[in-house]
Design an enzyme around this catalytic site. Sequence first.
Site, PDB file in Angstrom:
ATOM      1  N   TYR A   1       1.653   3.096   8.063  1.00  0.00           N
ATOM      2  CA  TYR A   1       1.206   2.931   6.682  1.00  0.00           C
ATOM      3  C   TYR A   1       1.880   1.716   6.071  1.00  0.00           C
ATOM      4  O   TYR A   1       2.947   1.287   6.504  1.00  0.00           O
ATOM      5  CB  TYR A   1       1.395   4.189   5.837  1.00  0.00           C
ATOM      6  CG  TYR A   1       2.783   4.784   5.737  1.00  0.00           C
ATOM      7  CD1 TYR A   1       3.825   4.124   5.094  1.00  0.00           C
ATOM      8  CD2 TYR A   1       3.028   6.065   6.224  1.00  0.00           C
ATOM      9  CE1 TYR A   1       5.071   4.698   4.969  1.00  0.00           C
ATOM     10  CE2 TYR A   1       4.277   6.659   6.098  1.00  0.00           C
ATOM     11  CZ  TYR A   1       5.292   5.975   5.472  1.00  0.00           C
ATOM     12  OH  TYR A   1       6.536   6.549   5.338  1.00  0.00           O
ATOM     13  N   CYS A   2       1.219   1.114   5.087  1.00  0.00           N
ATOM     14  CA  CYS A   2       1.673  -0.114   4.438  1.00  0.00           C
ATOM     15  C   CYS A   2       2.103  -1.164   5.465  1.00  0.00           C
ATOM     16  O   CYS A   2       3.231  -1.671   5.425  1.00  0.00           O
ATOM     17  CB  CYS A   2       2.811   0.177   3.465  1.00  0.00           C
ATOM     18  SG  CYS A   2       3.138  -1.162   2.276  1.00  0.00           S
ATOM     19  N   PRO A   3       1.204  -1.500   6.413  1.00  0.00           N
ATOM     20  CA  PRO A   3       1.581  -2.461   7.447  1.00  0.00           C
ATOM     21  C   PRO A   3       1.784  -3.857   6.877  1.00  0.00           C
ATOM     22  O   PRO A   3       1.124  -4.264   5.926  1.00  0.00           O
ATOM     23  CB  PRO A   3       0.378  -2.425   8.399  1.00  0.00           C
ATOM     24  CG  PRO A   3      -0.777  -2.031   7.529  1.00  0.00           C
ATOM     25  CD  PRO A   3      -0.202  -1.081   6.516  1.00  0.00           C
TER      26      PRO A   3
ATOM     27  N   LEU B   1       0.839  -1.190   0.000  1.00  0.00           N
ATOM     28  CA  LEU B   1       0.000   0.000   0.000  1.00  0.00           C
ATOM     29  C   LEU B   1       0.879   1.247   0.000  1.00  0.00           C
ATOM     30  O   LEU B   1       2.091   1.168  -0.181  1.00  0.00           O
ATOM     31  CB  LEU B   1      -0.922  -0.037   1.232  1.00  0.00           C
ATOM     32  CG  LEU B   1      -1.971  -1.154   1.238  1.00  0.00           C
ATOM     33  CD1 LEU B   1      -2.654  -1.242   2.593  1.00  0.00           C
ATOM     34  CD2 LEU B   1      -3.000  -0.951   0.132  1.00  0.00           C
TER      35      LEU B   1
ATOM     36  N   LYS C   1       7.791   2.061  13.756  1.00  0.00           N
ATOM     37  CA  LYS C   1       8.239   1.551  12.460  1.00  0.00           C
ATOM     38  C   LYS C   1       9.120   2.561  11.735  1.00  0.00           C
ATOM     39  O   LYS C   1       8.805   3.748  11.671  1.00  0.00           O
ATOM     40  CB  LYS C   1       7.010   1.224  11.603  1.00  0.00           C
ATOM     41  CG  LYS C   1       7.310   0.753  10.181  1.00  0.00           C
ATOM     42  CD  LYS C   1       6.022   0.359   9.483  1.00  0.00           C
ATOM     43  CE  LYS C   1       6.232   0.055   8.008  1.00  0.00           C
ATOM     44  NZ  LYS C   1       4.989  -0.400   7.358  1.00  0.00           N
TER      45      LYS C   1
END
Length: 273
Positions: free
Chosen positions: A143-145, A89, A156
């Site tokens: 975001y973009c896990p 993502l 992160k």
Amino acid sequence: MGIELLQQDHYRIFDQTTLGAAFHATQSFAMDDTLCASVATEGAAMRAWVHHKTVVLGIQDARLPYLEDGVAVLETNGFTPVVRNSGGLAVVLDEGVLNLSLVLPERGGIDIDSGYEAMLALVRRMFANETSAIMPGEVVGSYCPGTYDLSIDGKKFAGISQRRVRGGVAVQIYLCVTGSGSARAALIRDFYAAARKDAETKFVYPDVVPETMASLEELLGIPLTVGDTLLRAYQALIAMNARLIPSSLTETENELFGANWNRMLERNKKALG
């Protein structure tokens, strides 16, 4: 298996960290596809790349119900959207984010986890003198896990993805080296708020919490640069007895790159208009 994958006889080195704002992210994804196609004959490669003020969207992001409104948020903040040709993502790329691609020959097969473990092993070796706390595992709120988010103390700073093409595997990571991790996350939070609104969607998009993300400079409390971090990657590979060979594309690879880039441009034209 991760360490074993890293122990290649040599790595062709492609340093694209200083090409500037004119270096477009569509070129990066075309480069990795090109190197995947030739890695069986040319040998392993490591490509380093930086893009200025770019948000890379995943295939699912391009299907958001109010995508145009989300893109407007990005553009208002000075960012250019690009749709990648692999999973994942939205992620933020800017001058403080170092991207690394390890392109490895898939001789005998490389399972998904082994590719991730190889990149994790590399990053841990890069910062072994500063911390032993780099952990893999999904960071909820980022975001973009994903399963191979990399974090320190629950925050992160990196995410890993893979792309497989014609017998080669590109293991890709973005490392938030400098700057504000939470500011980058806030941009993606605002993108989703505008692009999804309150619509029901089949795909579950992340509810981004900016405080879950940070840069390595913030987490380690030491001054860092993208250049210094890339040097750490080189030193880690050399310590495993790999020869590093500064390289450029061969004539055959250049032709393939052109075709791959055109494919990426068509994908983005269709997705973003």
